[in-house]
Scaffold this motif. Structure first.
Motif: not given
Length: 216
Positions: A62, A71-72, A74-76, A78-80, A84-85, A198
């Motif tokens: 990123r 922060r940017a 973390f989301s993908p 965590a989804n992995y 989630k996807e 966290d």
């Protein structure tokens, strides 16, 4: 007056209870999340030289300043791990989440390394649980996320608490680099910033580290 003191007492006890709950939650989390099993070679206060085993990481890249990039990223990630996807089961969360700036010379001043910039690129990583081999992990649904092996390495680390601001990280990184220079140890590559907790963990209970690989 007695009633006022009684109310005050309940407030104090309530605050103590919340603090105790926060400490208990922090202790449980940090003791029940898998962390890399390194061997300590040298310890000098908050600084250690460690031997790390081979690891497998999921990573994204990123841009932007340090805080926005982690922060940017973390989301993908965590989804992995939480499926989630993608198909398949979720993967257990580990600690720490790490972050490293790409293509940076170790000779640059610490203050320059931590200046936010639109051209900065950061590698944000989740370490995979040790039970997995690379071929056992499910493939990410997004091309953003890469699975990579990390070879064994000797690293120097400095541990500190508090909210990991740019100023605090710069201070600790400078301490670590000065320690390495005094001992004739040569850092190699960009420093890694490691976050073990966290965002809701109180600053004094947080564990942060600056790590740097050591040349042979």
């Amino acid at each position: 007056m007695r009633k006022v003191w009684k109310v005050f007492g309940f407030v104090v006890l309530g605050g103590v209870g919340l603090a105790a709950a926060a400490v208990a939650g922090w202790w449980y989390t940090t003791n029940n999340v898998e962390q890399p099993k390194y061997a300590v070679v040298t310890r000098d206060g908050s600084i250690e030289v460690r031997d790390y085993p081979a690891l497998i990481v999921a990573e994204v890249v990123r841009g932007g300043d340090r805080r926005a990039a982690v922060r940017a990223g973390f989301s993908p990630l965590a989804n992995y791990i939480f499926a989630k996807e993608r198909e398949g089961q979720s993967i257990a969360m580990t600690a720490p989440v790490t972050q490293r700036r790409e293509s940076i010379a170790m000779t640059a001043p610490v203050t320059q390394r931590l200046q936010p910039g639109a051209d900065d690129r950061w590698v944000v990583r989740f370490i995979m649980p040790s039970e997995y081999a690379l071929e056992d992990l499910p493939l990410p649904a997004s091309a953003d996320v890469s699975l990579k092996p990390v070879p064994p390495a000797r690293r120097a680390a400095i541990r500190f608490s508090g909210v990991a601001t740019d100023v605090l990280i710069a201070e600790q990184e400078a301490r670590l680099m000065a320690w390495l220079e005094r001992r004739g140890l040569t850092p190699q590559g960009s420093p890694t910033y490691a976050y073990y907790n966290d965002p809701f963990t109180p600053g004094p209970l947080r564990r942060n580290e600056v790590l740097v690989d050591l040349a042979d």
